[in-house]
Write an enzyme that holds these catalytic residues in place. Structure first.
Site, PDB file in Angstrom:
ATOM      1  N   GLU A   1      -5.393 -10.629  -2.054  1.00 54.55           N
ATOM      2  CA  GLU A   1      -6.236 -10.661  -0.850  1.00 54.55           C
ATOM      3  C   GLU A   1      -7.709 -10.593  -1.216  1.00 54.55           C
ATOM      4  O   GLU A   1      -8.488  -9.864  -0.631  1.00 54.55           O
ATOM      5  CB  GLU A   1      -5.886  -9.481   0.080  1.00 54.55           C
TER       6      GLU A   1
ATOM      7  N   GLU B   1       0.803  -1.225   0.000  1.00 57.17           N
ATOM      8  CA  GLU B   1       0.000   0.000   0.000  1.00 57.17           C
ATOM      9  C   GLU B   1       0.841   1.282   0.000  1.00 57.17           C
ATOM     10  O   GLU B   1       0.658   2.166   0.841  1.00 57.17           O
ATOM     11  CB  GLU B   1      -0.979  -0.016   1.168  1.00 57.17           C
TER      12      GLU B   1
END
Length: 663
Positions: A459, A339
Site C-alpha cells: 500500500e 495489521e
C-alpha cells in the site's frame, strides 16, 4: 556544495520562475520580529540576523498561555492554497532545542485547543542551508546553523487556504523549546518549489502548476512494469474515475475498501460484491495480479460480528472465507490477516480514538500460548478454504521500526513452522518511511527476507504537493524495495484517488498529466532488471517468433528459453555454463543454475517409463523460491538446484525438464 536534488538518471527541466496563468510564484516572507509577540518571546540579533526566541520550555502540542504565542498579520496577493516554511536555528541542546507549535489554519487559533495546533518537532537534524538546495520534505542540516524547513512536513498543518473574500489574514505560532531561534516564516504557493536562495531573497520559485487548457491528458501505455517479472500495481477503486488509465499503468491490483468484510457484508447475509467483482474481472481479463485485501482485521469489520457468541462468530468467519473462495477461485495473493500487531480484532479502541475494533479474537483461539494463537488459527482456516492460493500477512509501521519488525518476524516464523504462510506484506505508507533512514529501511527488509519468503509492498505512497518533494522521496525509497531480490512486486495506494491525496500523494495532476514522480517511475522501472522472457527478448532486440521459448535460433543446442533461464545471451558457440544442465545417468544427478532475472514461473522434472506417460518428480517455483523433490544449494538471489535421479531403477526411467514461464 550539496546537489540541488538527487535526480538519479532521470532528466527533468525545471520550469523557469514565472507567473503562470496570472498566478504568483513568489513566497510571502515575514520577519519574525515583526509579529505581535507574547511576553515569553524576546528579540535578539547575532551575526547580522535578528530573530525571536522563547524563554520557556513546554512539552505539549498546543499552547496553554497567550504569552507563548506570536501572531503575524499577512496580506496574500491572491487566493489559493499555501504551504508553510520557516527559517530556524537549533541551539546546542539539539533535540531539546528543536520544536515549536504552528497553528493548523489561518485565522484565530485558540490557546489550549489541541485541534487548532500541532507541534513541529525533530528539527535538529533536518532542513536545508545550501543556497542552491530546494527546500524539500526533510533534509539533513544539523544544529547551530540557520536553515529553512518545510513546516508542513513536521506537523499536521497541511495546506493553508486563503479565500478570495479575505486576503488579509492572521497566522499564529507558539514556542515550545527555549533553544530554538526563528528568523522568518514564509507562505509558499502550492505547487511552487523554492531553493534556500529564493526564500532568503524573495525570488520566484520553480512553478509546477499546469496550464488549464481544458484538455485532459490520455495515457497510452505500455504499463510501467512491461516486460518485468515483478509487478507494479495500484488500488482498484469503487470510484470509477479513480481507475482512469489503470490498464495503461499497472499490472497489479488491490482494493482499498472494496474487499474488507465490513464493506462486503455490512448487513448480515446481505453481500455487496460489486467492487470486488469489477476489479477481479478486469484483473483476469488483463493479466493483472489480483491481491485480495483482506479476510480478517480489527478495523472495518461488520458491526454485527462483535455481539455474537464465539462459536457463532467462528461460523460466520468460515462462511466469509468459503464465499470468497468460491466466488474468486483465481486469487493471486490472499491477505489473510491485516495489521495483527497494530489492529487485532480484540474489541479495543485504537490509540487514535474513534470506534472500537471488532471483537472476535476469542473465536479464533485468543492469544493463547504464543500470544497470537488467533493468527495461527486464521491461517489454518485460510489454508483449508484456499489450499492452492498463496497466503500472506500484512502490517504497517514495520518498515523503520526495529522492535515492531522483530515482533513481526516472530509471528512469521511461527506461521512458517506450520507451513501456513507463503509471502509477507509491508504496507509502505509515507508516514512509516518518511522519517526512517534508508539504512533502517534496508536492514529491516533484509531481516524479513531472511525467512526465505517473498515480500510484497502492499500500500505504498509518497506524500508531497510539491513535485520535487515527492520525486526526491520516491527516488530514495522506491529503489530500496523494487531492487530487492525478495520483493516480488509493489502496489501503491492509487495514482488518482489516493487516500492521502490531502497530503499530495497522487501521481497525476488535475488534468491527468503525469507528475514528475510518475515520469521517473516509468524510466526507473524500465531500466531495472528482473525481466520476464518477453522483456529478455525485447532487451536484446530479438524477434519473438524466431526466438520462441522452445526454439534454438542460433543452433547452439540450447533453446532460447534455456538461455533465458541461464542468464546468457544467445550466441554461437554455446555458453560454457550449458553443461551444468547436462543429465548424467551415471551420477543420477541434475544440477540446475538459474539467472536472477527469472523471477516467475515453474520448472518441473518429469519421469516416464515409456516416453508417453509422464509424472512429476520434482519442481521449483521461481516466484516463491520453493522446491519440492529438489535440494536448493545456491543463494536466494541465484538459486542452484540439485535433483537426485535413480540411474539404476528397474524399469529404467526417462527424465525431461518442463518449463512453465510467463512469455
Amino acid at each position: 556544495m550539496k546537489k540541488r536534488l538527487p535526480l538519479c538518471s532521470f532528466a527533468i527541466a525545471l520550469l523557469a520562475p514565472s507567473i503562470l496563468n496570472g498566478q504568483n510564484a513568489t513566497a510571502i516572507v515575514m520577519e519574525a520580529e515583526n509579529a505581535t509577540l507574547g511576553s515569553s518571546f524576546s528579540t535578539a540579533t547575532a551575526d547580522g540576523v535578528t530573530y525571536i526566541t522563547p524563554s520557556v520550555n513546554f512539552t505539549g502540542s498546543a499552547p496553554t498561555s497567550a504569552s507563548t504565542v506570536a501572531s503575524f498579520s499577512v496580506t496574500f496577493p491572491e487566493a489559493g492554497d499555501y504551504e508553510l516554511f520557516a527559517r530556524i536555528y537549533v541551539g546546542n541542546g539539539a533535540a531539546n532545542d528543536d520544536s515549536f507549535i504552528p497553528a493548523n489554519d489561518l485565522g484565530d487559533a485558540t490557546v489550549g485547543n489541541n485541534d487548532d495546533w500541532s507541534a513541529a518537532n525533530g528539527l535538529w537534524n533536518a532542513g536545508f542551508s545550501d543556497p542552491d538546495e530546494i527546500v524539500l520534505s526533510v533534509g539533513d542540516t544539523g544544529t547551530t546553523t540557520w536553515k529553512w524547513i518545510r513546516v508542513s512536513t513536521f506537523s499536521d498543518v497541511g495546506l493553508l487556504t486563503v479565500p478570495s473574500s479575505q486576503l488579509a489574514q492572521t497566522y499564529k505560532l507558539a514556542s515550545r523549546e527555549d533553544g530554538l531561534r526563528i528568523d522568518k516564516i514564509a507562505f509558499g504557493p502550492l505547487r511552487v518549489s523554492f531553493t534556500v536562495d529564493q526564500l532568503d531573497n524573495g525570488l520566484a520559485g520553480w512553478d509546477q502548476r499546469q496550464p488549464n487548457d481544458g484538455q485532459d491528458f490520455q495515457a497510452t501505455g505500455p504499463i510501467l512494469a512491461h516486460g518485468k517479472s515483478k509487478f507494479l500495481g495500484s488500488v482498484w477503486s469503487s470510484t470509477a474515475s479513480n481507475n482512469k488509465d489503470f490498464e495503461f499503468y499497472w499490472n497489479g491490483m488491490w482494493h482499498g475498501n472494496g474487499g474488507k468484510w465490513g464493506s462486503v457484508e455490512s448487513t448480515r447475509d446481505n453481500m455487496n460484491w460489486s467492487n470486488l467483482d469489477q476489479g477481479y474481472q478486469f484483473a483476469k481479463a488483463n493479466g493483472v495480479k489480483f491481491n485480495f485485501h483482506v479476510l480478517l482485521w480489527g478495523a472495518q469489520q461488520p458491526s454485527w460480528i462483535s455481539a455474537l457468541p464465539p462459536a457463532e462468530q467462528l461460523e460466520e468467519i468460515e462462511e466469509w472465507m468459503s464465499l470468497v473462495a468460491n466466488r474468486y477461485p483465481d486469487i493471486d495473493y490472499l491477505q489473510v490477516v491485516n495489521e495483527p500487531i497494530n489492529a487485532p480484532p480484540d474489541g479495543s479502541v485504537s490509540p487514535e480514538g474513534g470506534s472500537s475494533r471488532a471483537n472476535y479474537i476469542a473465536a479464533l483461539g485468543g492469544t493463547g500460548e504464543t500470544g497470537f494463537d488467533w493468527i495461527l488459527e486464521s491461517f489454518r482456516l485460510a489454508r483449508h478454504y484456499f489450499p492452492d492460493t498463496p497466503l500472506m500477512i500484512n502490517e504497517y509501521n514495520i518498515e523503520g521500526n526495529h522492535d515492531r519488525s522483530d515482533r513481526y518476524l516472530e509471528i512469521i516464523q511461527t506461521l512458517q513452522a506450520e507451513d501456513l504462510i507463503d509471502l509477507v506484506g509491508f504496507q509502505g505508507h509515507a508516514f512509516s518511511t518518511k522519517f526512517a533512514s534508508s539504512q533502517d529501511l534496508s536492514t529491516i527488509l533484509d531481516k524479513i527476507a531472511s525467512t526465505g519468503l517473498p515480500i510484497m509492498i502492499t500500500e505504498m505512497e509518497i506524500d508531497g504537493h510539491d513535485d520535487y518533494v515527492q520525486l526526491a522521496e520516491y527516488q530514495r525509497v522506491f529503489p530500496i524495495y523494487w531492487d530487492h531480490p525478495s520483493v516480488i512486486g509493489v502496489n501503491i495506494s492509487g495514482h488518482i484517488g489516493n487516500w492521502r491525496a490531502d497530503q499530495g500523494a497522487v501521481l497525476v495532476n488535475d488534468n491527468f498529466t503525469e507528475r514528475l514522480a510518475l515520469q521517473w517511475l516509468r524510466e526507473y522501472v524500465a531500466d531495472s532488471g528482473w525481466t520476464s522472457f518477453s522483456g529478455y527478448l525485447s532487451k536484446r532486440d530479438l524477434d519473438s517468433q524466431v526466438h520462441a521459448f522452445t526454439n534454438d535460433a542460433d543452433g547452439d543446442k540450447l533453446s532460447t528459453g534455456l538461455e533465458f533461464l541461464l542468464g546468457s545471451d544467445p550466441q554461437f558457440p554455446f555458453n560454457e555454463v550449458a553443461p551444468l544442465w547436462a543429465w548424467s545417468m551415471k551420477r543420477g544427478e541434475l544440477t540446475l543454475p538459474f539467472s536472477p532475472d527469472t523471477g516467475e514461473g515453474k520448472v518441473t522434472i518429469q519421469s516416464s517409463v515409456d516416453l508417453k506417460h509422464w509424472q512429476d518428480e520434482a519442481s521449483y517455483d521461481l516466484r516463491f523460491r520453493r522446491a519440492e523433490g529438489m535440494e536448493i544449494v545456491g543463494s536466494d538471489e541465484s538459486p542452484v538446484l540439485r535433483f537426485q535421479g535413480n540411474a539404476f531403477s528397474e524399469p529404467a526411467l526417462y527424465y525431461r525438464l518442463k518449463f512453465s514461464l510467463p512469455q
